[in-house]
Design a protein around this motif. Structure first.
Motif, PDB file in Angstrom:
ATOM      1  N   ILE A 165      15.493  21.913  14.606  1.00 52.03           N
ATOM      2  CA  ILE A 165      14.074  21.712  14.313  1.00 52.03           C
ATOM      3  C   ILE A 165      13.955  21.393  12.830  1.00 52.03           C
ATOM      4  CG2 ILE A 165      11.781  22.762  14.215  1.00 52.03           C
ATOM      5  CD1 ILE A 165      12.579  24.556  16.527  1.00 52.03           C
ATOM      6  N   PHE A 166      13.239  20.331  12.495  1.00 52.91           N
ATOM      7  CA  PHE A 166      13.007  20.044  11.080  1.00 52.91           C
ATOM      8  C   PHE A 166      11.568  19.586  10.868  1.00 52.91           C
ATOM      9  CE2 PHE A 166      14.770  16.163  12.907  1.00 52.91           C
ATOM     10  CZ  PHE A 166      13.965  15.149  12.401  1.00 52.91           C
ATOM     11  N   PHE A 167      11.063  19.847   9.669  1.00 51.84           N
ATOM     12  CA  PHE A 167       9.677  19.557   9.332  1.00 51.84           C
ATOM     13  C   PHE A 167       9.639  18.971   7.931  1.00 51.84           C
ATOM     14  CE2 PHE A 167       5.469  21.326   7.728  1.00 51.84           C
ATOM     15  CZ  PHE A 167       4.729  20.284   8.278  1.00 51.84           C
ATOM     16  N   THR A 168       8.984  17.820   7.794  1.00 52.99           N
ATOM     17  CA  THR A 168       8.787  17.180   6.494  1.00 52.99           C
ATOM     18  C   THR A 168       7.296  17.238   6.170  1.00 52.99           C
ATOM     19  OG1 THR A 168      10.621  15.668   6.971  1.00 52.99           O
ATOM     20  CG2 THR A 168       9.173  15.084   5.135  1.00 52.99           C
ATOM     21  N   PRO A 169       6.833  18.249   5.428  1.00 51.74           N
ATOM     22  CA  PRO A 169       5.398  18.386   5.174  1.00 51.74           C
ATOM     23  C   PRO A 169       4.833  17.352   4.228  1.00 51.74           C
ATOM     24  CG  PRO A 169       6.604  20.070   3.980  1.00 51.74           C
ATOM     25  CD  PRO A 169       7.602  19.352   4.833  1.00 51.74           C
ATOM     26  N   ILE A 170       5.697  16.739   3.413  1.00 52.30           N
ATOM     27  CA  ILE A 170       5.205  15.716   2.496  1.00 52.30           C
ATOM     28  C   ILE A 170       6.206  14.567   2.423  1.00 52.30           C
ATOM     29  CG2 ILE A 170       6.170  16.964   0.503  1.00 52.30           C
ATOM     30  CD1 ILE A 170       3.823  15.744  -1.130  1.00 52.30           C
ATOM     31  N   GLN A 171       5.710  13.374   2.724  1.00 49.59           N
ATOM     32  CA  GLN A 171       6.521  12.158   2.638  1.00 49.59           C
ATOM     33  C   GLN A 171       5.671  11.053   2.018  1.00 49.59           C
ATOM     34  OE1 GLN A 171       9.291  10.806   5.837  1.00 49.59           O
ATOM     35  NE2 GLN A 171       8.014   8.962   5.920  1.00 49.59           N
ATOM     36  N   TRP A 172       6.188  10.436   0.999  1.00 55.64           N
ATOM     37  CA  TRP A 172       5.516   9.313   0.353  1.00 55.64           C
ATOM     38  C   TRP A 172       6.053   8.024   0.947  1.00 55.64           C
ATOM     39  CZ3 TRP A 172       7.729   5.545  -2.975  1.00 55.64           C
ATOM     40  CH2 TRP A 172       6.803   4.692  -3.590  1.00 55.64           C
ATOM     41  N   ASP A 173       5.160   7.173   1.463  1.00 54.79           N
ATOM     42  CA  ASP A 173       5.522   5.908   2.101  1.00 54.79           C
ATOM     43  C   ASP A 173       4.999   4.744   1.278  1.00 54.79           C
ATOM     44  OD1 ASP A 173       6.646   7.120   4.508  1.00 54.79           O
ATOM     45  OD2 ASP A 173       4.582   7.666   4.985  1.00 54.79           O
ATOM     46  N   HIS A 174       5.841   3.792   1.044  1.00 61.27           N
ATOM     47  CA  HIS A 174       5.514   2.594   0.267  1.00 61.27           C
ATOM     48  C   HIS A 174       5.664   1.389   1.191  1.00 61.27           C
ATOM     49  CE1 HIS A 174       5.537   0.231  -3.592  1.00 61.27           C
ATOM     50  NE2 HIS A 174       6.138  -0.622  -2.800  1.00 61.27           N
ATOM     51  N   HIS A 175       4.533   0.747   1.546  1.00 64.60           N
ATOM     52  CA  HIS A 175       4.524  -0.378   2.484  1.00 64.60           C
ATOM     53  C   HIS A 175       4.514  -1.691   1.704  1.00 64.60           C
ATOM     54  CE1 HIS A 175       3.498   2.806   5.257  1.00 64.60           C
ATOM     55  NE2 HIS A 175       2.402   3.044   4.571  1.00 64.60           N
ATOM     56  N   PHE A 176       5.439  -2.577   2.036  1.00 60.12           N
ATOM     57  CA  PHE A 176       5.561  -3.821   1.305  1.00 60.12           C
ATOM     58  C   PHE A 176       4.645  -4.925   1.816  1.00 60.12           C
ATOM     59  CE2 PHE A 176       9.522  -1.746   0.191  1.00 60.12           C
ATOM     60  CZ  PHE A 176       9.658  -2.081  -1.146  1.00 60.12           C
ATOM     61  N   ASP A 177       4.057  -4.755   2.982  1.00 61.46           N
ATOM     62  CA  ASP A 177       3.212  -5.796   3.544  1.00 61.46           C
ATOM     63  C   ASP A 177       2.015  -5.171   4.233  1.00 61.46           C
ATOM     64  OD1 ASP A 177       4.043  -5.582   6.639  1.00 61.46           O
ATOM     65  OD2 ASP A 177       5.831  -5.403   5.382  1.00 61.46           O
ATOM     66  N   SER A 232       0.854  -1.188   0.000  1.00 57.36           N
ATOM     67  CA  SER A 232       0.000   0.000   0.000  1.00 57.36           C
ATOM     68  C   SER A 232       0.886   1.233   0.000  1.00 57.36           C
ATOM     69  CB  SER A 232      -0.923   0.004   1.223  1.00 57.36           C
ATOM     70  OG  SER A 232      -0.162   0.058   2.407  1.00 57.36           O
ATOM     71  N   ASN A 233       0.301   2.376  -0.345  1.00 58.08           N
ATOM     72  CA  ASN A 233       1.007   3.647  -0.376  1.00 58.08           C
ATOM     73  C   ASN A 233       0.265   4.652   0.487  1.00 58.08           C
ATOM     74  OD1 ASN A 233       2.925   2.823  -2.450  1.00 58.08           O
ATOM     75  ND2 ASN A 233       1.172   2.842  -3.822  1.00 58.08           N
ATOM     76  N   SER A 234       0.990   5.573   1.059  1.00 59.84           N
ATOM     77  CA  SER A 234       0.368   6.623   1.856  1.00 59.84           C
ATOM     78  C   SER A 234       1.238   7.869   1.827  1.00 59.84           C
ATOM     79  CB  SER A 234       0.149   6.164   3.303  1.00 59.84           C
ATOM     80  OG  SER A 234       1.391   5.893   3.945  1.00 59.84           O
ATOM     81  N   LEU A 235       0.616   8.995   2.142  1.00 59.87           N
ATOM     82  CA  LEU A 235       1.312  10.260   2.308  1.00 59.87           C
ATOM     83  C   LEU A 235       1.286  10.632   3.781  1.00 59.87           C
ATOM     84  CD1 LEU A 235      -0.079  12.331  -0.714  1.00 59.87           C
ATOM     85  CD2 LEU A 235       2.161  11.232  -0.537  1.00 59.87           C
ATOM     86  N   SER A 236       2.400  11.104   4.300  1.00 56.63           N
ATOM     87  CA  SER A 236       2.471  11.467   5.717  1.00 56.63           C
ATOM     88  C   SER A 236       3.320  12.717   5.884  1.00 56.63           C
ATOM     89  CB  SER A 236       3.056  10.309   6.549  1.00 56.63           C
ATOM     90  OG  SER A 236       4.366   9.985   6.103  1.00 56.63           O
ATOM     91  N   ALA A 237       3.275  13.289   7.071  1.00 55.57           N
ATOM     92  CA  ALA A 237       4.105  14.446   7.423  1.00 55.57           C
ATOM     93  C   ALA A 237       4.778  14.158   8.755  1.00 55.57           C
ATOM     94  CB  ALA A 237       3.254  15.713   7.513  1.00 55.57           C
ATOM     95  N   HIS A 238       5.966  14.722   8.959  1.00 50.01           N
ATOM     96  CA  HIS A 238       6.732  14.427  10.172  1.00 50.01           C
ATOM     97  C   HIS A 238       7.420  15.689  10.696  1.00 50.01           C
ATOM     98  CE1 HIS A 238       6.190  10.086   9.728  1.00 50.01           C
ATOM     99  NE2 HIS A 238       6.292  10.322   8.429  1.00 50.01           N
ATOM    100  N   PHE A 239       7.694  15.656  11.994  1.00 41.22           N
ATOM    101  CA  PHE A 239       8.282  16.792  12.690  1.00 41.22           C
ATOM    102  C   PHE A 239       9.351  16.277  13.637  1.00 41.22           C
ATOM    103  CE2 PHE A 239       8.289  19.594  16.440  1.00 41.22           C
ATOM    104  CZ  PHE A 239       8.582  20.806  15.841  1.00 41.22           C
ATOM    105  N   GLY A 240      10.476  16.970  13.700  1.00 41.32           N
ATOM    106  CA  GLY A 240      11.548  16.576  14.604  1.00 41.32           C
ATOM    107  C   GLY A 240      12.070  17.754  15.395  1.00 41.32           C
ATOM    108  N   ILE A 241      12.431  17.502  16.628  1.00 39.55           N
ATOM    109  CA  ILE A 241      13.034  18.541  17.475  1.00 39.55           C
ATOM    110  C   ILE A 241      14.086  17.890  18.355  1.00 39.55           C
ATOM    111  CG2 ILE A 241      11.206  18.291  19.223  1.00 39.55           C
ATOM    112  CD1 ILE A 241      11.589  21.312  19.776  1.00 39.55           C
TER     113      ILE A 241
END
Length: 293
Positions: A132-144, A101-110
């Motif tokens: 501080i970093f911010f990833t507003p768009i991340q494409w995730d590809h799940h193999f299972d 499956s595929n999904s879009l996510s966002a992530h934040f780090g501090i």
């Protein structure tokens, strides 16, 4: 439709009994809490806790899309999901024909920065320096289906701050590069810091062993588009700030990021083999660590 939902709600606690899964049947023994959320085109079932494991979490989502449905299932994938992911692409019976499956996510780090390989004259203060970093768009590809193996591609922003609070400070050398100098005797030091802002791109892989432990690795390319140097101190009772915006930071650096999930707490460590500043300036490399949400 309502009758079906009421019947599902009544039968759900009785039929879910520890966790066994056969094809499309999941059995959970003695769930602690069952939540059913229903909308016009969405039904979500969330089970929290089971016999012998209060931290267990099961989630199943069915969404109507153009007279078809998209089904998403998660078992024991209990994370700090402050920013939810969005499923993309067509799937059938929980997966598509190729089983991913595929999904879009966002992530934040501090976190904090702790420079390494630094000039001996520097005096960095780790817990007064931050990232501080911010990833507003991340494409995730799940193999299972259980999302235990995932590759990702993300784009974002990063701010790193390297601060000294001792008796030395950053100065601009005659050639324009950053150098180190001591404060004059009549000065009461405040702090001196370098800040770098970057546009980032990364590709990564993550494996989840269970709900309490996962590990991921990502090379992160930093396009360092802005840097500045700020020093604050007091002299003869006057507060003085000195800001320089041209510090000759390296235009491109690479961070090697390790991500860990320990008992549900997401952590990260980043390290770069590159000096933050160009040759001719003060030498130090970037090391940072903190929370990855």
């Amino acid at each position: 439709m309502k009758r079906i939902l009421y019947l599902s709600f009544i039968l759900f606690p009785l039929s879910f009994s520890g966790v066994a899964a056969q094809n499309d049947t999941v059995i959970i023994n003695n769930p602690k809490k069952v939540t059913i959320v229903t909308g016009d085109s969405l039904q979500k079932i969330i089970v929290t806790g089971k016999e012998g494991d209060d931290n267990f979490r099961y989630q199943n989502t069915i969404q109507l899309v153009d007279s078809n449905y998209v089904s998403t299932t998660r078992i024991g994938r209990d994370r700090w999901e402050l920013i939810p992911s969005v499923e993309v692409g067509k799937r059938k019976d929980g997966t598509n024909s190729r089983g991913f499956s595929n999904s879009l996510s966002a992530h934040f780090g501090i976190g904090f920065t702790a420079p390494t390989k630094a000039d001996t004259r520097t005096d960095f203060s780790t817990f007064k320096s931050w990232e501080i970093f911010f990833t507003p768009i991340q494409w995730d590809h799940h193999f299972d289906r259980l999302e235990r193996n995932t590759v990702s591609l993300g784009f974002g922003f990063d701010w790193k701050n390297y601060r000294m609070t001792g008796d030395t400070h950053f100065v601009k050398a005659p050639d324009g590069h950053v150098a180190i100098d001591k404060y004059p005797l009549q000065v009461s030091p405040g702090f001196s810091r370098i800040k770098v802002f970057s546009l980032t791109a990364h590709i990564g892989f993550e494996h989840s062993f269970d709900k309490n432990f996962w590990v991921g690795f990502s090379p992160v390319v930093n396009f360092n588009v802005f840097g500045s140097m700020l020093t604050e101190y007091s002299m003869y009772g006057d507060d003085i700030k000195r800001l320089d915006k041209s510090i000759h930071q390296r235009p491109i650096t690479i961070d090697w990021m390790l991500r860990l999930g320990l008992f549900g707490v997401p952590l990260y460590v980043k390290y770069s083999n590159d000096n933050v500043l160009k040759d001719g300036g003060v030498k130090f490399r970037s090391l940072s660590f903190g929370l990855y949400l």
